[in-house]
Scaffold this motif. Structure first.
Motif, PDB file in Angstrom:
ATOM      1  N   LEU A 649       0.851  -1.190   0.000  1.00  0.00           N
ATOM      2  CA  LEU A 649       0.000   0.000   0.000  1.00  0.00           C
ATOM      3  C   LEU A 649       0.888   1.241   0.000  1.00  0.00           C
ATOM      4  N   VAL A 650       0.593   2.201  -0.872  1.00  0.00           N
ATOM      5  CA  VAL A 650       1.307   3.475  -0.895  1.00  0.00           C
ATOM      6  C   VAL A 650       0.314   4.559  -0.496  1.00  0.00           C
ATOM      7  N   LEU A 651       0.689   5.350   0.498  1.00  0.00           N
ATOM      8  CA  LEU A 651      -0.202   6.367   1.046  1.00  0.00           C
ATOM      9  C   LEU A 651       0.441   7.740   0.932  1.00  0.00           C
ATOM     10  N   ALA A 652      -0.365   8.746   0.589  1.00  0.00           N
ATOM     11  CA  ALA A 652       0.100  10.129   0.523  1.00  0.00           C
ATOM     12  C   ALA A 652      -0.848  10.997   1.342  1.00  0.00           C
ATOM     13  N   GLY A 653      -0.289  11.991   2.030  1.00  0.00           N
ATOM     14  CA  GLY A 653      -1.120  12.878   2.829  1.00  0.00           C
ATOM     15  C   GLY A 653      -0.344  14.103   3.263  1.00  0.00           C
ATOM     16  N   SER A 654      -1.049  15.107   3.765  1.00  0.00           N
ATOM     17  CA  SER A 654      -0.422  16.344   4.237  1.00  0.00           C
ATOM     18  C   SER A 654      -0.613  16.468   5.743  1.00  0.00           C
ATOM     19  N   PHE A 655       0.481  16.809   6.428  1.00  0.00           N
ATOM     20  CA  PHE A 655       0.467  17.003   7.869  1.00  0.00           C
ATOM     21  C   PHE A 655       1.236  18.278   8.162  1.00  0.00           C
ATOM     22  N   GLY A 656       0.539  19.229   8.782  1.00  0.00           N
ATOM     23  CA  GLY A 656       1.161  20.524   8.993  1.00  0.00           C
ATOM     24  C   GLY A 656       1.419  21.187   7.649  1.00  0.00           C
ATOM     25  N   ARG A 657       2.653  21.613   7.414  1.00  0.00           N
ATOM     26  CA  ARG A 657       3.020  22.279   6.164  1.00  0.00           C
ATOM     27  C   ARG A 657       3.730  21.344   5.181  1.00  0.00           C
ATOM     28  N   ASN A 658       3.788  20.040   5.515  1.00  0.00           N
ATOM     29  CA  ASN A 658       4.551  19.108   4.693  1.00  0.00           C
ATOM     30  C   ASN A 658       3.663  18.035   4.077  1.00  0.00           C
ATOM     31  N   ARG A 659       4.026  17.657   2.842  1.00  0.00           N
ATOM     32  CA  ARG A 659       3.387  16.532   2.161  1.00  0.00           C
ATOM     33  C   ARG A 659       4.219  15.274   2.434  1.00  0.00           C
ATOM     34  N   TRP A 660       3.528  14.189   2.734  1.00  0.00           N
ATOM     35  CA  TRP A 660       4.191  12.941   3.109  1.00  0.00           C
ATOM     36  C   TRP A 660       3.872  11.846   2.095  1.00  0.00           C
ATOM     37  N   LEU A 661       4.831  10.954   1.910  1.00  0.00           N
ATOM     38  CA  LEU A 661       4.638   9.801   1.031  1.00  0.00           C
ATOM     39  C   LEU A 661       5.177   8.560   1.744  1.00  0.00           C
ATOM     40  N   PHE A 662       4.266   7.607   2.035  1.00  0.00           N
ATOM     41  CA  PHE A 662       4.636   6.349   2.688  1.00  0.00           C
ATOM     42  C   PHE A 662       4.648   5.254   1.633  1.00  0.00           C
ATOM     43  N   THR A 663       5.787   4.640   1.415  1.00  0.00           N
ATOM     44  CA  THR A 663       5.970   3.768   0.247  1.00  0.00           C
ATOM     45  C   THR A 663       6.112   2.289   0.574  1.00  0.00           C
ATOM     46  N   GLY A 664       5.969   1.898   1.843  1.00  0.00           N
ATOM     47  CA  GLY A 664       6.103   0.480   2.160  1.00  0.00           C
ATOM     48  C   GLY A 664       7.442  -0.071   1.714  1.00  0.00           C
ATOM     49  N   ASP A 665       7.401  -1.186   0.971  1.00  0.00           N
ATOM     50  CA  ASP A 665       8.618  -1.813   0.454  1.00  0.00           C
ATOM     51  C   ASP A 665       8.631  -1.853  -1.071  1.00  0.00           C
ATOM     52  N   ILE A 666       7.992  -0.876  -1.720  1.00  0.00           N
ATOM     53  CA  ILE A 666       7.909  -0.916  -3.186  1.00  0.00           C
ATOM     54  C   ILE A 666       9.313  -0.891  -3.793  1.00  0.00           C
ATOM     55  N   GLU A 667       9.421  -1.480  -4.998  1.00  0.00           N
ATOM     56  CA  GLU A 667      10.688  -1.521  -5.702  1.00  0.00           C
ATOM     57  C   GLU A 667      10.568  -0.726  -6.995  1.00  0.00           C
TER      58      GLU A 667
END
Length: 772
Positions: A649-667
């Motif tokens: 699962l790849v998740l993207a979101g904004s927290f505070g003033r920053n954009r975040w990208l959680f990429t798991g173990d993708i290759e």
């Protein structure tokens, strides 16, 4: 009482270096001089100098880590065998000085374990002396500090142990007393049934090593663990029985006092000289000495003597939860008992008032050390204290003193059997209550300013009680305490914590104002071989129970709204079962591929709480809408043949003033697919995929995402050589600031939605690490 407080602040100065505590001590001494208490001021100065000398002498500069064989004098009552592991404390003689150390050893065979159940006086251990590792996560247990406060600086992970039968080797006085105490404990094992022996050792000799883990946990969950530790209550019961017995024997009060003066130090030694026991014994000993010598010391004087002696013997004692609770609550009892409103109240009102006040006073201490407390102490004290006071403790004392007759009398053997059944019934009752109701309240570790406000409110409430007695304004004070308890849970600051779980992933998202709490992956420790029954430990280390749950609760998180599992690899979901046993999880979210994976299905069926909702995306990757914390699930057109890592699962979101990208173990293949479907994909903060493996984080992906910060969750000295150098060089080339758990421990990002708090946060670095 004033000299005792000076000793306390002087200890704070020694251990923290804060000059303000030394100034308080100076002002206190000046006050004693100005009031004409010259002899008392001189005595305090002598005690402070002696305290400094004792504290300085307890520090060792021994640094020889090359020696592989060590002659160790064993502290026998610390000898603990659990499964295939042995742990104990001891001291060794090296380079003309004694060095205190903690030793651990792993048995190779069941026969070796069986031969090691009885502790020796001395042994030779082969191994390397090392420093204990410090905490790697926020609010995690500080093992080096704990050992240091016991004057232990080194740990020895032994490869080989050779027991010595030579009893002529020298023993220190404290270790000799400890050996005598071990003989008492061994006698209990021989004289009683196992159940009775466990409680005799726990409640008469302060040794809880053999109490069931489940029973101990249930007592703690109900707020009654103090009843299983020797405290002022137990000492008072023992003294009451002793005084009654001597009165029946027609021994005079003066003679009784002399007998107890001689007996109390024996009790202290038999109970292991713990802080709580020392406080109770020293306070009682000073009282009897005052009575015998006609000094007319007050209860406050006796309390002060206990505090000064405890700090003199161990100036680090005030760090321990036993010291903090024992001295603070006993002082509160002294202050309340002297008040007119309390003395004029009925017995029921007195019991309720004291119970509530002690409970409120204990919350800052319990919250600091355990991050939670139990309401059970308010509800169950009235049930358990009478059972303990009038049945359990008198029964244990009776059977201990008539134990020689147990071998020769069927009547006593039958009585002891019935008493053991009563103890089992108490255990079952405790387990039943614990399983039926949840009485724990997760407060998190209270901030220093909140603790100060709590103490101020407590003092104000006591002053009000003293002047006005009972009144409706007390409800205002109770409301104030309740508001302070909510500060952690409803903090305006949000936090994202990359928890150090070794070679794995676990990211906690705590939204401002308790809008939601979410965990992305849980980490997991892979077990490579199945253990035999004799190797299994009653209290094993678990990633969920020893790391995840304490870290999460310490931040004031009572439950997790979502646990998101990115893909079915053990280092991303292996601690889920342990996590759910320690904290409530409302929902588990994952993708269709993970939910159908046989290993993940097997883990889900083993969850203790089967009421947890499980949701997933469909086969096309759609679902989880709206995603937790406003995050978006990035779907793509991967072929069915894609591997488990690329199915993350790849998740993207904004927290505070920053954009975040959680990429798991993708290759790299999945990175290509994301770039193709999301050509405008950007992130200020990137959770680097696959722990920094060269199979991920390709140049084109980093160039497109343009992360200002890169977070790498990776185990120290892992066998995969993650993160790999080419990935680090690539991130550095694009100017990304790298945070990695193997070097820096847990990483904490703080943010806020409210403009005022957001401005305050922007004045400092948004990321903090545990290891600088």
């Amino acid at each position: 009482m004033f000299p005792a407080l000076l000793m306390f602040f002087y200890c704070l100065f020694i251990h923290t270096g804060q000059v303000v505590y030394l100034i308080i001590v100076g002002i206190g001494l000046l006050r004693l001089v100005l009031t004409g208490a010259y002899s008392l001021a001189a005595a305090v100065v002598v005690l402070l100098l002696l305290l400094f000398t004792v504290d300085a002498a307890s520090t060792s500069d021994y640094k020889n880590t090359d020696t592989t064989y060590h002659l160790i004098e064993v502290k026998q009552t610390s000898w603990t065998v659990d499964g295939n592991q042995l742990k104990f404390h001891g001291r060794l003689w090296e380079e003309e000085e004694y060095v205190q150390l903690a030793v651990s050893y792993r048995f190779d065979t069941e026969a070796e374990k069986a031969a090691s159940l009885t502790p020796p006086l001395h042994l030779i251990a082969k191994g390397q002396l090392t420093f204990p590792e410090g905490p790697r996560n926020i609010n995690q247990f500080d093992y080096p500090a704990y050992l240091s406060r016991k004057n232990i600086v080194w740990i020895l992970r032994a490869d080989q142990l050779n027991f010595l039968k030579d009893t002529s080797l020298p023993q220190s006085l404290l270790y000799r007393l400890d050996s005598k105490r071990q003989q008492l404990l061994s006698y209990c094992d021989q004289a009683f049934k196992p159940v009775t022996a466990r409680y005799v050792k726990a409640l008469l000799f302060a040794d809880r090593r053999e109490l069931s883990k489940d029973v101990t946990a249930s007592f703690r969950q109900l707020g009654l663990l103090h009843l299983l530790s020797i405290s002022g209550l137990h000492i008072s019961l023992f003294l009451a029985v002793a005084e009654l017995g001597m009165k029946k024997l027609r021994i005079t009060v003066e003679s009784s006092g002399l007998v107890l003066l001689l007996l109390l130090p024996v009790i202290l030694a038999a109970a292991g000289m713990g802080v709580s026991v020392m406080r109770a014994v020293t306070q009682a000993w000073t009282k009897y000495l005052s009575d015998v010598c006609k000094w007319e010391l007050t209860a406050g004087d006796c309390w002060s003597a206990a505090l000064m002696l405890t700090l003199l013997l161990n100036s680090s004692a005030f760090y321990f939860v036993g010291f903090q609770l024992s001295f603070s609550l006993s002082l509160l009892i002294l202050l309340i008992s002297a008040q007119t409103f309390y003395q004029q109240a009925t017995h029921l009102v007195r019991f309720i008032t004291l119970n509530i006040l002690l409970f409120i006073a204990s919350i800052p201490v319990l919250s600091y050390h355990f991050y939670e407390f139990s309401w059970g102490v308010l509800l169950l004290n009235s049930l358990y204290i009478p059972i303990l006071s009038f049945i359990i403790m008198p029964g244990l004392l009776f059977f201990f003193f008539i134990s020689p007759l147990l071998f020769y009398s069927n009547v006593f053997m039958t009585a002891e059997h019935l008493f053991a059944e009563l103890l089992i019934l108490m255990e079952r009752l405790t387990l039943f209550i614990d399983s039926s109701v949840s009485l724990m309240y997760v407060s998190g570790r209270l901030l220093p300013v909140v603790t100060l406000l709590w103490i101020s409110l407590m003092i104000s409430g006591l002053v009000y009680l003293e002047k006005k007695g009972y009144g409706r304004l007390l409800l205002v004070f109770l409301a104030g305490f309740w508001i302070l308890l909510q500060v952690n849970r409803y903090s305006p600051l949000g936090r994202i914590v990359m928890i150090d779980v070794g070679q794995g992933d676990a990211v906690l998202i705590k939204e401002p104002f308790n809008r939601g709490n979410h965990l992305i992956d849980t980490g997991g420790i892979m077990i490579w071989q199945t253990e035999e029954d004799w190797q299994e430990r009653a209290d094993p280390f678990t990633l969920g129970g020893n790391v995840l749950v304490p870290v999460i609760k310490s931040m004031g998180v009572p439950e997790l709204d979502h646990v998101i599992i990115t893909h079915p690899h053990w280092d991303h979901y292996g601690a889920l079962k342990e996590l759910t046993e320690g904290i409530k999880v409302k929902k588990v979210l994952t993708n269709h591929y993970t939910l159908k994976h046989p290993d993940f299905i097997k883990m889900l069926t083993g969850l203790k709480d089967q009421s947890i909702k499980i949701e997933s995306t469909d086969e096309a990757g759609n679902g989880l809408v709206p995603a937790p914390a406003g995050m978006k699930v990035l779907t793509d057109d991967l072929p069915a043949s894609a591997g488990s890592n690329d199915r993350s699962l790849v998740l993207a979101g904004s927290f505070g003033r920053n954009r975040w990208l959680f990429t798991g173990d993708i290759e790299s293949d999945r990175e290509d697919a994301l770039m193709r479907l999301y050509p405008d994909l950007r992130a200020d903060v990137l959770k680097v995929a696959h722990h920094g493996s060269h199979t991920s984080s390709k140049d084109s992906f980093i160039r497109q995402v343009q992360p200002t910060y890169s977070l790498i969750s990776v185990g120290a000295n892992n066998r995969y050589a993650h993160p790999q150098q080419e990935v680090l060089e690539r991130l550095n080339h694009y100017g990304s600031v790298i945070y990695r758990t193997d070097n820096q421990g847990g990483v904490i990002y703080t943010y806020a939605d409210h403009p005022l708090f957001d401005w305050w946060i922007r004045q400092r670095e948004p990321f903090q690490t545990i290891i600088q």
